[in-house]
Design an enzyme around this catalytic site. Structure first.
Site, PDB file in Angstrom:
ATOM      1  N   LYS A 266      39.002  41.817  24.585  1.00 49.79           N
ATOM      2  CA  LYS A 266      37.840  42.565  24.096  1.00 49.79           C
ATOM      3  C   LYS A 266      38.387  43.541  23.059  1.00 49.79           C
ATOM      4  CE  LYS A 266      33.431  43.561  24.288  1.00 49.79           C
ATOM      5  NZ  LYS A 266      32.351  42.629  23.919  1.00 49.79           N
TER       6      LYS A 266
ATOM      7  N   TYR B 167      43.401  46.524  37.380  1.00 49.81           N
ATOM      8  CA  TYR B 167      43.583  46.459  38.829  1.00 49.81           C
ATOM      9  C   TYR B 167      44.632  47.457  39.322  1.00 49.81           C
ATOM     10  CZ  TYR B 167      40.900  42.214  39.984  1.00 49.81           C
ATOM     11  OH  TYR B 167      39.906  41.296  40.218  1.00 49.81           O
TER      12      TYR B 167
ATOM     13  N   ASP C 149      36.365  32.287  38.183  1.00 53.74           N
ATOM     14  CA  ASP C 149      35.234  31.946  39.066  1.00 53.74           C
ATOM     15  C   ASP C 149      34.185  31.148  38.295  1.00 53.74           C
ATOM     16  OD1 ASP C 149      36.310  33.350  41.250  1.00 53.74           O
ATOM     17  OD2 ASP C 149      34.370  34.230  41.786  1.00 53.74           O
TER      18      ASP C 149
ATOM     19  N   ASP D 206      39.935  37.088  36.453  1.00 51.05           N
ATOM     20  CA  ASP D 206      39.244  37.025  37.747  1.00 51.05           C
ATOM     21  C   ASP D 206      37.843  36.452  37.546  1.00 51.05           C
ATOM     22  OD1 ASP D 206      38.716  37.577  40.512  1.00 51.05           O
ATOM     23  OD2 ASP D 206      37.648  39.392  39.902  1.00 51.05           O
TER      24      ASP D 206
ATOM     25  N   ASP E  75      33.096  38.167  26.189  1.00 52.43           N
ATOM     26  CA  ASP E  75      31.666  37.842  26.361  1.00 52.43           C
ATOM     27  C   ASP E  75      31.358  36.484  25.741  1.00 52.43           C
ATOM     28  OD1 ASP E  75      32.253  38.994  23.880  1.00 52.43           O
ATOM     29  OD2 ASP E  75      30.362  40.079  23.708  1.00 52.43           O
TER      30      ASP E  75
HETATM   31  C1  IPM Z   1      40.837  36.617  43.426  1.00 56.47           C
HETATM   32  C2  IPM Z   1      40.042  37.573  44.272  1.00 56.47           C
HETATM   33  C3  IPM Z   1      40.833  38.876  44.389  1.00 56.47           C
HETATM   34  C4  IPM Z   1      40.964  39.447  42.997  1.00 56.47           C
HETATM   35  C5  IPM Z   1      40.245  39.905  45.367  1.00 56.47           C
HETATM   36  C6  IPM Z   1      40.038  39.328  46.751  1.00 56.47           C
HETATM   37  C7  IPM Z   1      41.078  41.134  45.440  1.00 56.47           C
HETATM   38  O1  IPM Z   1      38.776  37.754  43.748  1.00 56.47           O
HETATM   39  O2  IPM Z   1      41.967  36.281  43.806  1.00 56.47           O
HETATM   40  O3  IPM Z   1      40.308  36.185  42.398  1.00 56.47           O
HETATM   41  O4  IPM Z   1      40.062  40.141  42.514  1.00 56.47           O
HETATM   42  O5  IPM Z   1      41.982  39.184  42.358  1.00 56.47           O
HETATM   43 MG    MG Z   2      38.317  36.462  42.119  1.00 56.22          MG
END
Ligand code: IPM
Ligand code: MG
Length: 362
Positions: A193, A142, A254, A250, A226
């Site tokens: 990885k 990032y 999710d 990230d 993975d």
């Molecule tokens: C998160 C989001 C952010 C990230 C974005 C909005 C920049 O997806 O906080 O997980 O990728 O960190």
């Molecule tokens: Mg995110």
């Protein structure tokens, strides 16, 4: 009496609506014995860009540094997608993480028992999961340099980013993970990885060395990302504390959120050595913004994390989590977690129900 100063950054999209409900809960915290809260509001993201021309005004950073904790809603929206990368709302969020050196992002994935059937996975698979994803947040791909898009002499364009970690950056996030694991089940799975990427080969080496040296009482395992993505669906209960890089965290957080039924339920804490920021893990959901139907519970639960990690008020943190469970038990659901037979409510009604539960709690 302790007096604490909270900076609230609603941001964009549903950010303002969900933060308003969490601010009600902060009001309840401030009315408890022994604590008083000052709540200020600031600008971040697309709304900051509209008001000031940048997604992260200097003033927001200065106020965030002074605050005892920051509560953020969400950033982003289609109206800002055409802006240069450096001006996009997401830059505001990444910028504040970097400016406050918030390197440790905690993303718990826990199943709320009233919601267990809201998960797309089978009840037997997700029942009882309690995973803490510890995501490195202020380095990695990032932030690595060089980055950009260049035009080659032959006219082709090339986009590039750099995945870089220094040993001290790895060590400090791993240390946090080991410390957290000590308060849980003393199990850490480090995800990398290392079979392909040198930087995560170093990650594995540093995490292993730290574990051997300082945390021999914590069981450390390693997994390629993975495989981890697959194992999270196959058998999520094998995980307790996962520590991983910025981008893998990230993605995996999710994924882990869907084990719990809804990304609308999950809070997060972003911690540095001096500052802390709390936010729901979901985004700004521009498609439903302004409709009063967004789920405020992840933001409310982020307040609970704030109480635990920044304000040393674990009792109130527990009460908030209990209140959230109670409103779910009563059958109240926002659209994102709606189930047959439940009672669908909007953002404000959900927030009010949490307040009601808090006020009647003993
Ligand atoms: C998160 C989001 C952010 C990230 C974005 C909005 C920049 O997806 O906080 O997980 O990728 O960190
Ligand atoms: Mg995110």
């Amino acid at each position: 009496m302790t007096s604490k100063n909270i900076l609230v950054l609603p941001g964009d999209g549903i950010g303002r609506e969900i933060v308003a409900e969490a601010v009600k809960v902060l009001g309840w915290v401030g009315s408890r014995p022994g604590i008083s809260l000052t709540i200020e509001e600031g600008l971040i993201g697309g709304s900051a860009y509209d008001a000031t021309g940048v997604p992260l005004p200097e003033e927001t950073v200065a106020r965030a540094k002074k605050a005892d904790a920051v509560l953020l809603g969400a950033v982003g929206g289609p109206q800002w997608d055409k802006l240069d990368f450096s001006l996009r709302p997401e830059r505001g969020l990444l910028g504040i993480r970097k400016a406050l050196d918030l390197y440790c992002n905690l993303r718990p994935a826990q199943v709320f028992s009233p919601l267990i059937d809201a998960s797309p996975l089978k009840r037997e698979v997700v029942q009882g999961i309690d995973i803490m994803v510890v995501r490195e947040l202020s380095s990695g791909i990032y932030f690595g340099e060089p980055r950009g898009v260049e035009t080659l002499p032959d006219g082709r364009r090339r986009g590039f980013n750099t995945l870089s970690y220094t040993s001290d950056e790895i060590e400090r996030i791993a240390r946090r993970a080991f410390e957290i694991a000590r308060k849980r089940n003393r199990k850490v799975c480090s995800v990398d990885k290392a079979n392909v990427l040198e930087s995560t080969g170093l990650w594995r080496e540093v995490v292993s060395e730290l574990g051997r040296r300082d945390y021999p009482d914590v069981t450390l395992s390693h997994m390629y990302v993975d495989n981890a993505a697959m194992q999270l669906l196959r058998n999520p209960r094998q995980f307790d504390c996962i520590v991983t890089t910025n981008m893998f965290g990230d993605i995996l957080s999710d994924e882990a959120s869907m084990l719990t039924g809804s990304i609308g339920m999950l809070p997060s804490a972003s911690l540095g050595d001096h500052n802390a920021l709390y936010e729901p893990i979901h985004g700004s959901a521009p498609d439903i913004a302004g409709k009063g139907i967004a789920n405020p519970l992840a933001t409310v639960l982020s307040v609970a994390m704030m109480l635990r990690y920044s304000l040393a008020r674990p009792v109130e943190a527990d009460l908030i989590e209990k209140a959230v469970n109670q409103v779910l038990d009563q059958g109240l659901r926002t659209a994102d977690i709606m189930q047959p037979g439940a009672h669908q409510v909007g953002t404000g009604t959900m927030g009010d129900a949490v307040m009601q539960a808090l006020q009647t709690e003993k």
